[in-house]
Design an enzyme around this catalytic site. Structure first.
Site, PDB file in Angstrom:
ATOM      1  N   SER A  88       0.822  -1.316  -0.107  1.00  0.00           N
ATOM      2  CA  SER A  88       0.075  -0.123   0.163  1.00  0.00           C
ATOM      3  C   SER A  88       0.941   1.163   0.046  1.00  0.00           C
ATOM      4  O   SER A  88       1.759   1.278   0.509  1.00  0.00           O
ATOM      5  CB  SER A  88      -0.854   0.072   1.198  1.00  0.00           C
ATOM      6  OG  SER A  88      -0.955   1.263   1.771  1.00  0.00           O
ATOM      7  N   LYS A 144       6.252  -0.814   7.673  1.00  0.00           N
ATOM      8  CA  LYS A 144       5.490   0.377   7.520  1.00  0.00           C
ATOM      9  C   LYS A 144       6.539   1.390   7.390  1.00  0.00           C
ATOM     10  O   LYS A 144       7.078   1.735   8.397  1.00  0.00           O
ATOM     11  CB  LYS A 144       4.580   0.598   8.636  1.00  0.00           C
ATOM     12  CG  LYS A 144       3.326   1.833   8.249  1.00  0.00           C
ATOM     13  CD  LYS A 144       2.437   1.913   9.059  1.00  0.00           C
ATOM     14  CE  LYS A 144       1.539   3.242   9.047  1.00  0.00           C
ATOM     15  NZ  LYS A 144       0.491   3.085   9.773  1.00  0.00           N
ATOM     16  N   GLY A 173       0.129   5.139   0.799  1.00  0.00           N
ATOM     17  CA  GLY A 173      -0.783   5.942   1.435  1.00  0.00           C
ATOM     18  C   GLY A 173      -0.113   7.359   1.285  1.00  0.00           C
ATOM     19  O   GLY A 173       1.103   7.499   0.844  1.00  0.00           O
ATOM     20  N   LYS A 174      -1.104   8.184   1.994  1.00  0.00           N
ATOM     21  CA  LYS A 174      -0.283   9.678   2.095  1.00  0.00           C
ATOM     22  C   LYS A 174       0.532   9.872   2.975  1.00  0.00           C
ATOM     23  O   LYS A 174       1.636  10.577   2.849  1.00  0.00           O
ATOM     24  CB  LYS A 174      -1.464  10.609   2.494  1.00  0.00           C
ATOM     25  CG  LYS A 174      -2.377  11.033   1.357  1.00  0.00           C
ATOM     26  CD  LYS A 174      -3.205  12.168   1.870  1.00  0.00           C
ATOM     27  CE  LYS A 174      -4.092  11.812   2.973  1.00  0.00           C
ATOM     28  NZ  LYS A 174      -5.211  12.712   3.079  1.00  0.00           N
ATOM     29  N   GLU A 175       0.580   9.108   3.964  1.00  0.00           N
ATOM     30  CA  GLU A 175       1.570   8.971   4.972  1.00  0.00           C
ATOM     31  C   GLU A 175       2.595   7.949   5.220  1.00  0.00           C
ATOM     32  O   GLU A 175       3.612   7.990   5.949  1.00  0.00           O
ATOM     33  CB  GLU A 175       1.204   9.547   6.448  1.00  0.00           C
ATOM     34  CG  GLU A 175       0.287  10.619   6.493  1.00  0.00           C
ATOM     35  CD  GLU A 175      -1.170  10.618   7.169  1.00  0.00           C
ATOM     36  OE1 GLU A 175      -1.720  11.512   7.333  1.00  0.00           O
ATOM     37  OE2 GLU A 175      -1.529   9.535   7.709  1.00  0.00           O
ATOM     38  N   VAL A 183       4.269   3.975   3.453  1.00  0.00           N
ATOM     39  CA  VAL A 183       4.273   3.088   2.326  1.00  0.00           C
ATOM     40  C   VAL A 183       4.320   1.766   3.162  1.00  0.00           C
ATOM     41  O   VAL A 183       4.971   1.549   4.174  1.00  0.00           O
ATOM     42  CB  VAL A 183       5.687   3.187   1.358  1.00  0.00           C
ATOM     43  CG1 VAL A 183       5.424   2.084   0.165  1.00  0.00           C
ATOM     44  CG2 VAL A 183       5.499   4.543   0.981  1.00  0.00           C
ATOM     45  N   ASP A 220      -8.722   7.336  14.118  1.00  0.00           N
ATOM     46  CA  ASP A 220      -8.911   7.126  12.816  1.00  0.00           C
ATOM     47  C   ASP A 220      -9.566   5.795  12.733  1.00  0.00           C
ATOM     48  O   ASP A 220      -9.203   5.054  11.692  1.00  0.00           O
ATOM     49  CB  ASP A 220      -7.631   7.241  12.187  1.00  0.00           C
ATOM     50  CG  ASP A 220      -7.782   7.325  10.726  1.00  0.00           C
ATOM     51  OD1 ASP A 220      -8.828   7.580  10.159  1.00  0.00           O
ATOM     52  OD2 ASP A 220      -6.772   7.279   9.773  1.00  0.00           O
TER      53      ASP A 220
HETATM   54  P1  ADP Z   1      -1.633   4.506   6.327  1.00  0.00           P
HETATM   55  O1  ADP Z   1      -1.752   5.600   7.472  1.00  0.00           O
HETATM   56  O2  ADP Z   1      -1.366   4.685   5.193  1.00  0.00           O
HETATM   57  O3  ADP Z   1      -3.492   4.376   6.151  1.00  0.00           O
HETATM   58  P2  ADP Z   1      -1.969   1.945   7.245  1.00  0.00           P
HETATM   59  O4  ADP Z   1      -1.611   1.348   8.714  1.00  0.00           O
HETATM   60  O5  ADP Z   1      -3.526   1.986   7.353  1.00  0.00           O
HETATM   61  O6  ADP Z   1      -1.415   3.085   6.868  1.00  0.00           O
HETATM   62  O7  ADP Z   1      -1.652   0.716   6.404  1.00  0.00           O
HETATM   63  C1  ADP Z   1      -2.055   0.888   4.784  1.00  0.00           C
HETATM   64  C2  ADP Z   1      -2.544  -0.123   4.427  1.00  0.00           C
HETATM   65  O8  ADP Z   1      -1.504  -1.169   4.452  1.00  0.00           O
HETATM   66  C3  ADP Z   1      -3.693  -0.929   5.263  1.00  0.00           C
HETATM   67  O9  ADP Z   1      -4.912  -0.394   4.740  1.00  0.00           O
HETATM   68  C4  ADP Z   1      -3.491  -2.437   4.806  1.00  0.00           C
HETATM   69  O10 ADP Z   1      -4.051  -2.714   3.816  1.00  0.00           O
HETATM   70  C5  ADP Z   1      -1.883  -2.391   4.796  1.00  0.00           C
HETATM   71  N1  ADP Z   1      -1.438  -2.826   5.957  1.00  0.00           N
HETATM   72  C6  ADP Z   1      -0.779  -2.164   6.870  1.00  0.00           C
HETATM   73  N2  ADP Z   1      -0.466  -2.948   7.882  1.00  0.00           N
HETATM   74  C7  ADP Z   1      -0.471  -4.185   7.662  1.00  0.00           C
HETATM   75  C8  ADP Z   1      -0.343  -5.423   8.126  1.00  0.00           C
HETATM   76  N3  ADP Z   1       0.241  -5.612   9.538  1.00  0.00           N
HETATM   77  N4  ADP Z   1      -0.583  -6.678   7.708  1.00  0.00           N
HETATM   78  C9  ADP Z   1      -1.349  -6.669   6.599  1.00  0.00           C
HETATM   79  N5  ADP Z   1      -1.799  -5.428   5.845  1.00  0.00           N
HETATM   80  C10 ADP Z   1      -1.353  -4.308   6.490  1.00  0.00           C
HETATM   81 MN    MN Z   2      -4.813   3.645   7.126  1.00  0.00          MN
END
Ligand code: ADP
Ligand code: MN
Length: 516
Positions: free
Chosen positions: A260, A289, A262-264, A266, A405
């Site tokens: 993924s 992350k 995202g804005k904040e 990867v 959030d």
């Molecule tokens: P953001 O701040 O970019 O939304 P997230 O923590 O929500 O960051 O992570 C973005 C995406 O990455 C999530 O929507 C999910 O699909 C995937 N993701 C994040 N952490 C995990 C994880 N531990 N296991 C599986 N997928 C993850």
């Molecule tokens: Mn998120």
């Protein structure tokens, strides 16, 4: 000593050969001013020389600084240049006046008018010499706005008899349309109409509007594409080095790819390797992350962390790069708290700077779907709802956290249950906006499950009370929110006066309980 020095110093050097005075590369003409060392060192002399030089080079600047172009009694007529400019100004003014008369004559009462504006010599802002220094947006007169917001009364016209002006008046309409161009996206170039009385016809305005909106959508799509295509390169060299070290040390087996962007952050998927220490087990699959170090996205998140007392002392001293590390650190602490309370969430593996490695929720590189992307049967939906209600209560009571959030975007469905992720912005309930965040979370959850057909789902106010244990009785959203804010304020005032936070909120006037 160089040749110039020699020429100036030697009294018997005599005039140089003819080529020397003509050739640009020759030694400079040394018309030697005889002077003593004291003279050379004298500041006074230096100033005088400088002034002389300046006067010779910029005579007109000095003259114009004394008030050019002003017809009045006290004008300095010593400069020929200035006199010429004044005459030219006068000429231009007369020319413009003549032009205006001609314009009027040609147009007469005709409905279609021809403007001679472009032929004018004195541009409207020439008359205001300070225009160059003042940013026009700072001036009170905004040239893009219609001169007076001529509001047409309800009856649809102003004026009397022959001078009636309706709301469809071409000029009024045109000016309004010009002013409305402000609503287009900031990137959309509407051209330089400053100082001109632009009037856009409805047809032109509508065409522009259409174009502006489609451009906006197009650029948004382009941006999205770019984000994805650079996913692999989304990390800067320093981050790549960090990731490389993790693989090199054997902690990670391989980093397979990006899940993924995202804005904040990867998020990458990786297969876990072996831990250097015996007591720690690396999960077979990991999520990495990477908090983005392009700082602009984080600016608007200040409010989460700035007011979080856990970070208060540090926040002011940190540079933006370190603040981003703090987000990662925050996510780690919050995940650990949740893990300890038994809430299903990723397990922290390691934190290195702005890179957080945790267990992967999903299987064989396929991440678990977000709640918004799965279609659950009504039984599972109900189960998910009660599980979330439970998790929110645990989060609040046992972890002393508000997710802040929480929505179907940050809950994954895996192994027949809901997993909470994305907790970098989570705060304690006594955060100055903690209860507001909780209320927002409740609204998201309530709406999702009510729409999803869970009849038992509490509304957001009931859910808020159920999670927080508070007993806010307001039966409408506005009053409810007002009470929440009052509680937050009460807590803040308390902190101001006693330097301590209430460990829990109490709405029924009980003496507050303190954290020691
Ligand atoms: P953001 O701040 O970019 O939304 P997230 O923590 O929500 O960051 O992570 C973005 C995406 O990455 C999530 O929507 C999910 O699909 C995937 N993701 C994040 N952490 C995990 C994880 N531990 N296991 C599986 N997928 C993850
Ligand atoms: Mn998120």
């Amino acid at each position: 000593m160089d040749s110039v020095g020699v020429a100036a110093a030697a009294p018997d050097a005599g005039p140089g050969p003819a080529w020397q005075s003509k050739c640009p590369w020759g030694a400079p003409n040394t018309t030697s001013i005889s002077c003593s060392l004291a003279d050379v060192m004298s500041e006074q002399l230096a100033k005088e020389l400088q002034l002389e030089e300046e006067n010779a080079a910029f005579p007109e600047v000095v003259a114009s600084a004394e008030g050019p172009f002003i017809t009045g009694e006290n004008i300095d007529t010593s400069s020929d240049l200035m006199l010429a400019q004044m005459l030219q100004m006068e000429f231009d003014r007369e020319y413009d006046a003549q032009l205006r008369r001609e314009e009027k004559k040609i147009n007469g009462d005709s409905k279609v008018s021809i403007s001679f504006e472009n032929y004018r010599k004195v541009h409207p802002y020439d008359s205001d010499s300070s225009e160059d220094e003042v940013d026009w947006q700072d001036t009170r007169h905004d040239p893009y706005r219609a001169d007076k917001p001529t509001t047409t009364p309800r009856r649809g016209f102003i004026g009397k008899g022959k001078d009636i002006t309706t709301k469809h008046d071409e000029v009024v309409c045109g000016r309004k349309n010009t002013a409305r161009m402000e609503n287009f996206a900031p990137e959309f170039q509407v051209g330089d109409g400053i100082g001109m009385d632009l009037k856009l016809s409805n047809q032109v305005f509508n065409a522009l509007k259409q174009h502006a909106y489609s451009e906006e959508r197009r650029s948004a799509r382009l941006h999205e594409k770019k984000e994805h295509s650079t996913a692999e390169k989304a990390v800067d060299p320093k981050t790549r080095l960090l990731l490389y070290k993790m693989v090199n040390s054997g902690m990670l087996e391989t980093i397979t790819g990006c899940i993924s962007t995202g804005k904040e952050s990867v998020v990458f998927h990786a297969y876990g390797g072996k831990s250097a220490t015996e007591d720690k087990v690396i999960p077979p699959e990991c999520a990495i992350k990477v908090f983005k170090t392009t700082l602009n996205e984080f600016k608007n998140r200040d409010k989460y962390i700035k007011d979080d007392y856990r970070f208060k002392d540090r926040f002011s001293k940190l540079n933006p790069r370190k603040i981003i590390r703090m987000w990662a650190e925050k996510e780690m602490h919050n995940l650990t708290r949740m893990q300890n309370a038994g809430i299903p969430c990723p397990q922290v593996v390691i934190l290195k700077k702005h890179v957080l490695v945790m267990s992967f929720i999903g299987q064989d590189q396929v991440p678990a779907p977000k709640l918004k992307d799965v279609t659950l049967g009504s039984e599972d939906m109900k189960k998910a709802y009660y599980q979330i209600l439970n998790m929110m209560q645990q989060l609040y009571k046992e972890c002393n956290l508000v997710h802040a959030d929480l929505s179907e975007y940050n809950m994954l469905w895996h192994d027949g249950k809901v997993w909470l992720i994305d907790v970098s912005q989570s705060v304690e309930p006594t955060h100055p906006h903690g209860l507001e965040f909780l209320f927002r979370d409740c609204r998201n959850v309530s709406q999702f499950f009510q729409k999803g057909g869970v009849a038992e789902a509490l509304n957001e106010r009931e859910l808020f009370n159920a999670v927080s244990g508070l007993n806010i009785t307001a039966d409408n959203e506005v009053d409810f929110q007002a009470e929440i804010e009052a509680l937050e304020k009460m807590n803040e005032d308390h902190v101001q006066n006693h330097g301590k936070k209430l460990s829990t909120f109490s709405s029924d006037g009980d003496p507050p309980i303190y954290d020691e």
